[in-house]
Design an enzyme around this catalytic site. Structure first.
Site, PDB file in Angstrom:
ATOM      1  CE  LYS A 194      58.542  87.559  12.640  1.00 27.43           C
ATOM      2  NZ  LYS A 194      59.747  86.824  12.251  1.00 27.43           N
ATOM      3  CE  LYS A 249      59.555  88.434  16.331  1.00 28.89           C
ATOM      4  NZ  LYS A 249      60.330  87.710  15.389  1.00 28.89           N
TER       5      LYS A 249
HETATM    6  C1  PBG Z   1      63.238  86.339  11.493  1.00 24.02           C
HETATM    7  C2  PBG Z   1      62.994  86.981  12.793  1.00 24.02           C
HETATM    8  C3  PBG Z   1      62.795  88.338  13.071  1.00 24.02           C
HETATM    9  C4  PBG Z   1      62.730  88.444  14.449  1.00 24.02           C
HETATM   10  C5  PBG Z   1      62.867  87.165  14.974  1.00 24.02           C
HETATM   11  N1  PBG Z   1      63.009  86.270  13.931  1.00 24.02           N
HETATM   12  C6  PBG Z   1      62.764  89.516  12.175  1.00 24.02           C
HETATM   13  C7  PBG Z   1      61.787  89.608  11.097  1.00 24.02           C
HETATM   14  O1  PBG Z   1      60.807  88.857  11.032  1.00 24.02           O
HETATM   15  O2  PBG Z   1      61.998  90.448  10.236  1.00 24.02           O
HETATM   16  C8  PBG Z   1      62.595  89.740  15.202  1.00 24.02           C
HETATM   17  C9  PBG Z   1      63.025  89.683  16.607  1.00 24.02           C
HETATM   18  C10 PBG Z   1      63.281  91.000  17.245  1.00 24.02           C
HETATM   19  O3  PBG Z   1      63.015  92.076  16.689  1.00 24.02           O
HETATM   20  O4  PBG Z   1      63.789  90.963  18.359  1.00 24.02           O
HETATM   21  N2  PBG Z   1      62.167  85.894  10.778  1.00 24.02           N
END
Ligand code: PBG
Length: 323
Positions: A194, A249
């Site tokens: 991520k 992601k």
């Molecule tokens: C939470 C999370 C996030 C997303 C999914 N789970 C945001 C972040 O990490 O700040 C983002 C998903 C999206 O932008 O569609 N940890």
């Protein structure tokens, strides 16, 4: 004589016959945002066409998703600001509306998979994915909360827990805690790679973890987008710790990462096409700059071509009937 590659492109039937990649509704995962209360269905201005639902109104949306052939949904809570604190206490509270709502919803939808994000950002007043300590997010204290939260959502009937917090060692801790609590069959879909991305803004506005346009810095735990070897390390580690599936992601800016991971990892790969990616397409289409369905489908196919098995994407239900 030169080769005539255009022979295979001369009619739709032959193009379809030789196409390498296709996509089915079963490979699309639809995210939903849930709020406390009744009869709520409010459009999220940052995510055109997406809504925040209460547990009564989500029922109709899930029926629609099911009819469209969607097999799994990803559920996210939006917590009232008054209930947030530095310790994310409401995440483990007995009266947590989200966990309690899941219990009932699961009984109504036994045949659709539920995936729930495991991270503290919806619950913390500062919006970080964990609790703070010594100026940064405290890894081990956060992991302990996440493991407990995971058993609570597993107990609610959720089949797939999806840690998205990027703490070290969380997959092993969650697996162990699930196993000793009797949830050996609960799957872990780890957000292994991520990235610290600029494309999460609309999501943060949707769950209220940050005002639109704000800029919370998660670079102390999310991956630096200049690195792909680091993504490979994370994937190998999460797989060793017991992840059943892994997420990469965001999606489209990271096709190279999907492709590299696919070569070294035998777990199913799920791409998360994030909120900012979806919003860009929607807004460009609104301005008449592109055809939403066609451009959106192209992005989904690209993600599959790069090596993903499934995609978490906001337009899943919308595009499914057209596949
Ligand atoms: C939470 C999370 C996030 C997303 C999914 N789970 C945001 C972040 O990490 O700040 C983002 C998903 C999206 O932008 O569609 N940890």
């Amino acid at each position: 004589m030169f080769p005539r590659y255009r022979r295979l492109r001369q009619a739709p039937w032959i193009r379809d016959l030789v196409a390498e990649v296709s996509i089915a509704p079963a490979q699309l995962i639809q995210p939903y945002f849930l709020v406390d209360g009744n009869e709520v269905k409010e459009e999220i201005s940052a995510l055109p066409g997406q809504f925040r639902y209460s547990f009564d109104t989500i029922v109709e949306a899930l029926h629609k998703a099911q009819e469209a052939g969607i097999k799994m949904v990803a559920l996210f809570p939006k917590i009232d600001a008054k209930l947030k604190d530095e310790q994310a206490s409401y995440s483990l509270a007995e009266n947590n509306f989200f966990i309690n709502g899941l219990v009932k919803l699961k009984k109504q939808f036994p045949n659709i998979g539920f995936m729930v994000d495991v991270a503290l950002d919806p619950y913390t007043s500062h919006g970080h994915d964990g609790i703070l300590g010594r100026g940064d997010v405290d890894n081990d204290a956060t992991v302990a909360i996440l493991a407990q939260y995971s058993t609570m959502i597993a107990e609610a009937g959720v089949e797939v827990v999806a840690p998205s917090d990027m703490m070290d060692g969380r997959v092993a801790a969650i697996r162990e805690r699930l196993d000793v609590s009797g949830f050996q069959n609960t799957m872990i879909c780890s957000y292994a790679a991520k990235f610290c991305s600029n494309f999460y803004g609309p999501f943060r506005a949707a769950v209220g973890s940050q005002a639109l346009g704000g800029n919370i810095d998660k670079s102390g735990y999310q991956l630096d987008f200049r690195n792909s070897k680091e993504a490979l390390k994370e994937v190998i580690q999460d797989s060793a710790e017991g992840a059943d599936m892994i997420i990469i992601k965001p999606g489209l800016p990271y096709l190279d990462v999907i492709c590299r991971v696919e070569q070294i990892c035998d777990l199913p790969i799920i791409a998360y096409q994030v909120s900012g990616e979806y919003a860009m397409l929607k807004l460009a289409a609104r301005e008449g700059l592109l055809d939403f369905n066609a451009a959106y489908l192209e992005t989904l196919i690209s993600l599959q071509r790069a090596g993903s098995n499934a995609i978490i994407t906001y337009g899943a239900t919308e595009i499914a009937p057209l596949l």
